[in-house]
Design a protein around this motif. Structure first.
Motif, short mmCIF file in Angstrom:
data_model
loop_
_atom_site.label_atom_id
_atom_site.label_comp_id
_atom_site.label_asym_id
_atom_site.label_seq_id
_atom_site.Cartn_x
_atom_site.Cartn_y
_atom_site.Cartn_z
N MET A 34 0.85 -1.18 0.00
CA MET A 34 0.00 0.00 0.00
C MET A 34 0.90 1.24 0.00
O MET A 34 1.88 1.29 0.73
N ILE A 35 0.57 2.20 -0.83
CA ILE A 35 1.34 3.45 -0.90
C ILE A 35 0.38 4.62 -0.75
O ILE A 35 -0.72 4.58 -1.30
N ALA A 36 0.77 5.59 0.02
CA ALA A 36 -0.06 6.78 0.25
C ALA A 36 -1.46 6.39 0.70
O ALA A 36 -2.43 7.03 0.34
N GLY A 37 -1.55 5.29 1.48
CA GLY A 37 -2.84 4.85 2.01
C GLY A 37 -3.77 4.25 0.97
O GLY A 37 -4.96 4.11 1.22
N LYS A 38 -3.24 3.87 -0.20
CA LYS A 38 -4.06 3.33 -1.27
C LYS A 38 -3.57 1.96 -1.67
O LYS A 38 -2.38 1.69 -1.70
N THR A 39 -4.51 1.08 -2.00
CA THR A 39 -4.16 -0.22 -2.55
C THR A 39 -3.78 -0.04 -4.01
O THR A 39 -4.46 0.67 -4.75
N THR A 40 -2.67 -0.67 -4.42
CA THR A 40 -2.20 -0.51 -5.80
C THR A 40 -2.21 -1.86 -6.53
O THR A 40 -2.28 -2.91 -5.89
N VAL A 41 -2.12 -1.80 -7.84
CA VAL A 41 -2.07 -3.02 -8.65
C VAL A 41 -0.84 -3.85 -8.34
O VAL A 41 -0.86 -5.06 -8.46
N ASP A 42 0.25 -3.18 -7.92
CA ASP A 42 1.48 -3.88 -7.55
C ASP A 42 2.36 -2.90 -6.77
O ASP A 42 2.94 -1.98 -7.36
N ASP A 43 2.47 -3.11 -5.46
CA ASP A 43 3.24 -2.19 -4.63
C ASP A 43 4.72 -2.11 -5.04
O ASP A 43 5.39 -1.13 -4.75
N ALA A 44 5.23 -3.13 -5.73
CA ALA A 44 6.63 -3.13 -6.16
C ALA A 44 6.90 -2.09 -7.25
O ALA A 44 8.06 -1.80 -7.55
N LEU A 45 5.85 -1.50 -7.83
CA LEU A 45 6.03 -0.49 -8.87
C LEU A 45 6.26 0.90 -8.29
O LEU A 45 6.62 1.82 -9.02
N PHE A 46 6.05 1.07 -6.99
CA PHE A 46 6.02 2.40 -6.38
C PHE A 46 6.97 2.53 -5.21
O PHE A 46 7.32 1.55 -4.56
N VAL A 47 7.32 3.78 -4.92
CA VAL A 47 8.08 4.13 -3.73
C VAL A 47 7.52 5.46 -3.23
O VAL A 47 7.12 6.31 -4.04
N GLU A 48 7.46 5.63 -1.93
CA GLU A 48 7.00 6.88 -1.35
C GLU A 48 8.19 7.84 -1.26
O GLU A 48 9.27 7.45 -0.81
N THR A 49 7.99 9.07 -1.73
CA THR A 49 9.04 10.10 -1.65
C THR A 49 8.47 11.30 -0.89
O THR A 49 7.26 11.35 -0.61
N ALA A 50 9.30 12.28 -0.59
CA ALA A 50 8.84 13.48 0.10
C ALA A 50 7.80 14.24 -0.73
O ALA A 50 6.93 14.90 -0.18
N GLU A 51 7.88 14.11 -2.05
CA GLU A 51 6.93 14.80 -2.94
C GLU A 51 5.66 13.99 -3.17
O GLU A 51 4.72 14.47 -3.78
N GLY A 52 5.64 12.74 -2.75
CA GLY A 52 4.49 11.86 -2.97
C GLY A 52 4.96 10.57 -3.64
O GLY A 52 6.16 10.34 -3.79
N PRO A 53 4.01 9.73 -4.04
CA PRO A 53 4.40 8.46 -4.66
C PRO A 53 5.15 8.68 -5.97
O PRO A 53 4.86 9.62 -6.71
N ALA A 54 6.13 7.81 -6.22
CA ALA A 54 6.89 7.84 -7.47
C ALA A 54 6.99 6.42 -7.99
O ALA A 54 6.86 5.45 -7.24
N LEU A 55 7.22 6.29 -9.29
CA LEU A 55 7.49 4.98 -9.86
C LEU A 55 8.87 4.54 -9.41
O LEU A 55 9.80 5.35 -9.32
#
Length: 140
Positions: A1-22
């Motif tokens: 889960m990223i930014a409190g949201k369920t995603t199609v694949d959490d491995a595609l994302f990373v949380e940054t100071a600016e918000g989610p990023a690929l």
């Protein structure tokens, strides 16, 4: 889960100071970027890859509107509506294929500034939204 949201694949994302990023990878030998992450470099065939957050902003390089339902498992929600698909150039990194939030061809322009967002894609078995990555236009 990223930014409190369920995603199609959490491995595609990373949380940054600016918000989610690929989350991509970068070859430490030749600096080539890949998305999604890879264990080997497609440019120099090296294996020295490191995980890196990709730019959250870019430029719309090319686009079209998907006017027909894709084949499973990429169908999304039951109520199909056409959606924008494009290639976004992430500065100094790579070009990524992506959904676009905008579907009106009049509002899409090659070279326009865009930004990463998480967009609803389908509902899970409990009726909660599952998000994927998409890009939306930003004011210059």
């Amino acid at each position: 889960m990223i930014a409190g949201k369920t995603t199609v694949d959490d491995a595609l994302f990373v949380e940054t100071a600016e918000g989610p990023a690929l989350l991509g990878s970068r070859c430490t030998d030749c600096a080539a970027h890949t998305f999604p992450r890879q264990g080997g470099c497609p440019r120099c065939t090296g294996s020295a890859m490191e995980d890196v957050p990709l730019s959250r902003t870019g430029t719309l390089w090319s686009w079209t509107v998907q006017g027909f339902r894709p084949k499973p498992p990429y169908t999304g929600t039951e109520a199909y509506e056409p959606y924008g698909v494009g290639y976004v150039e992430l500065p100094g990194q790579l070009i990524v294929e992506t959904r676009l939030v905008e579907t009106d061809p009049v509002k899409l322009e090659i070279g326009m500034a865009v930004e990463l967002v998480l967009a609803p894609f389908r509902d899970d078995e409990f009726g909660w939204p599952v998000h994927t990555f998409a890009f939306t236009g930003v004011s210059a």
